[in-house]
Design a protein around this motif. Structure first.
Motif, PDB file in Angstrom:
ATOM      1  N   SER A 167      41.499  34.781  43.510  1.00 30.31           N
ATOM      2  CA  SER A 167      40.464  34.971  44.283  1.00 30.31           C
ATOM      3  C   SER A 167      40.242  33.645  45.307  1.00 30.31           C
ATOM      4  CB  SER A 167      39.226  35.126  43.573  1.00 30.31           C
ATOM      5  OG  SER A 167      39.099  36.578  42.997  1.00 30.31           O
ATOM      6  N   VAL A 201      43.410  40.426  50.366  1.00 28.49           N
ATOM      7  CA  VAL A 201      41.828  39.613  50.592  1.00 28.49           C
ATOM      8  C   VAL A 201      40.920  40.174  49.792  1.00 28.49           C
ATOM      9  CG1 VAL A 201      42.716  38.952  52.920  1.00 28.49           C
ATOM     10  CG2 VAL A 201      41.580  41.135  52.596  1.00 28.49           C
ATOM     11  N   ASP A 202      39.940  39.663  49.549  1.00 33.11           N
ATOM     12  CA  ASP A 202      38.696  40.103  48.980  1.00 33.11           C
ATOM     13  C   ASP A 202      37.755  40.556  49.826  1.00 33.11           C
ATOM     14  OD1 ASP A 202      37.375  37.849  49.787  1.00 33.11           O
ATOM     15  OD2 ASP A 202      37.687  36.905  47.962  1.00 33.11           O
ATOM     16  N   ALA A 203      36.720  41.398  49.410  1.00 37.81           N
ATOM     17  CA  ALA A 203      35.729  42.042  49.988  1.00 37.81           C
ATOM     18  C   ALA A 203      34.776  40.985  50.890  1.00 37.81           C
ATOM     19  CB  ALA A 203      34.739  42.921  49.194  1.00 37.81           C
ATOM     20  N   VAL A 240      36.585  40.208  54.174  1.00 36.56           N
ATOM     21  CA  VAL A 240      36.473  41.205  54.983  1.00 36.56           C
ATOM     22  C   VAL A 240      35.240  41.326  55.950  1.00 36.56           C
ATOM     23  CG1 VAL A 240      36.718  43.783  55.491  1.00 36.56           C
ATOM     24  CG2 VAL A 240      38.258  42.587  54.014  1.00 36.56           C
ATOM     25  N   CYS A 252      40.866  45.625  51.801  1.00 31.78           N
ATOM     26  CA  CYS A 252      41.269  44.633  50.919  1.00 31.78           C
ATOM     27  C   CYS A 252      42.658  45.232  50.400  1.00 31.78           C
ATOM     28  CB  CYS A 252      40.208  44.746  49.737  1.00 31.78           C
ATOM     29  SG  CYS A 252      38.734  43.934  50.141  1.00 31.78           S
ATOM     30  N   ASP A 253      42.931  46.480  50.359  1.00 33.40           N
ATOM     31  CA  ASP A 253      44.124  46.898  49.791  1.00 33.40           C
ATOM     32  C   ASP A 253      45.346  47.103  50.883  1.00 33.40           C
ATOM     33  OD1 ASP A 253      42.765  46.835  47.500  1.00 33.40           O
ATOM     34  OD2 ASP A 253      41.943  48.851  48.158  1.00 33.40           O
TER      35      ASP A 253
END
Length: 397
Positions: A142, A178-180, A183, A262-263
């Motif tokens: 993270s 990347v994480d939420a 974004v 994120c995906d």
């Protein structure tokens, strides 16, 4: 949680082996990133040594404070080696500011990957539990994602006084998970799913503007209306809002599944694989890795192909020119859908001549072209040679 003696011991062991860690990272950077291979060796080693020292500090702090804060790991910035006094390097300035941002992102990920791999190995040797490793790993990766956002955002802000650019945001999504929170920081509350793609001209050099114009009706747009496209190693890449038709004669495009931002990175890897497979088989149009079926397996599992080449085609090598003629015959037969007359016309021979050559191929190779399994293995062996080259022959990178 408190820092266990296991974590402290693992970090201490890595610091003691810092020279080996630095060498592993620099070797990978030079092998995988041409831009880093051009950096003077002493300067790169100096930067990596300091970055690895920071990385180990981050691992320890994350375990101690249970948060994603810490110094930056990517290979740039004024640094000095662990255990050394600060000194002026042989060349001033920072490495990262002079390299492509996607290379800086990849370098960052390589560094994190090496540190985490070494750290988890040390923890395992000290009998750390899987739960403990999982908890630490979640925090480390993270943090790594947050640092990736920092890299891209800083570069974009340096390039434009108005703030981060859409192209840099797209490149970040494609190349690094990347994480939420990241974004939301870039795209606000609206971050719809998109289909990552990678495309190039079917023949000749890729004209980026031309490819973008061809794909414009299907390209996703950002909050301000800009096209979500960028370039990756000379290919046009980005996100599509919908799948375009397959009838692109001048374009080959690899496509991933629709994914949340994120995906996107994992689906972009799938799109890149689809492009590679399609190019290897001289296909044009739009393809996913799943749709390419066995062709994808040929590209991904060269060891299987090597065994089949040895089994089905190696006996022909001993017959010289005659063996090459038999291989040419079975290749034409397969390429024309097992239609004897069409294959014979392509070789400018009589159908009876081709029929005789196929019979001799079966005798020499021990293959039955009437057996579906033998037929599939023969096709795979020929496809392997097409993609990976003949045994002992140089292959096209």
């Amino acid at each position: 949680m408190e820092v266990s003696t296991t974590v402290a011991a693992a970090v201490t062991a890595l610091r003691a082996d810092m020279g080996s860690v630095v060498k592993e990272v620099t070797d990978r950077l030079r092998a995988e990133l041409p831009s880093y291979a051009r950096v003077p060796p002493d300067l790169l080693t100096l930067r990596v040594a300091r970055a690895m020292d920071r990385g180990l500090t981050v691992v320890h702090r994350l375990c101690e404070h249970h948060c994603c804060a810490g110094p930056e790991l990517p290979v740039h910035g004024p640094v000095h080696g662990p255990g050394q006094a600060a000194q002026q390097p042989a060349r001033t300035g920072t490495i990262g500011d002079t390299l492509p941002v996607d290379d800086v992102i990849r370098a960052h990920r390589i560094g994190v990957d090496v540190v985490w791999s070494r750290f988890s190995r040390e923890m395992t040797m000290r009998r750390a539990t899987p739960e403990e490793l999982l908890a630490i790993g979640e925090q480390v990766w993270s943090w790594a994602a947050a640092m990736t956002v920092r890299i891209v955002r800083r570069r974009a802000e340096d390039a434009s006084p108005a703030g981060p650019g859409l192209e840099e945001y797209v490149r970040m999504l494609l190349l690094a998970p990347v994480d939420a929170a990241a974004v939301r920081g870039w795209a606000g509350g609206s971050a719809p799913a998109g289909m990552p793609f990678r495309a190039r001209a079917a023949s000749g050099p890729t004209a980026v503007a031309h490819v973008v114009e061809m794909l414009r009706p299907w390209v996703a747009v950002g909050p301000a209306g800009g096209l979500m496209v960028t370039t990756v190693d000379g290919d046009v890449a980005g996100l599509l809002a919908a799948r375009p038709p397959k009838l692109f004669r001048d374009l080959v495009l690899g496509l991933g599944a629709a994914a949340h931002p994120c995906d996107v990175a994992s689906e972009f890897a799938s799109a890149s694989l689809a492009l590679r497979v399609a190019v290897s088989f001289d296909l044009s149009g739009v393809h996913t890795s799943d749709e390419l079926g066995l062709r994808t397996a040929v590209v991904q599992t060269p060891a299987v192909g090597e065994r089949l080449v040895h089994q089905r085609l190696a006996p022909l090598r001993e017959r010289g020119e005659d063996g090459a003629q038999l291989e040419e015959a079975v290749t034409a037969f397969l390429e024309h859908g097992l239609r004897l007359e069409a294959a014979a016309r392509s070789l400018f021979v009589h159908p009876n001549t081709l029929r005789n050559r196929l019979r001799r191929f079966e005798e020499v190779s021990g293959t039955s072209l009437r057996d579906p399994a033998d037929l599939a293995e023969t096709w795979w062996a020929l496809a392997h040679q097409r993609v990976h080259g003949r045994p002992g022959a140089p292959t096209d990178a």
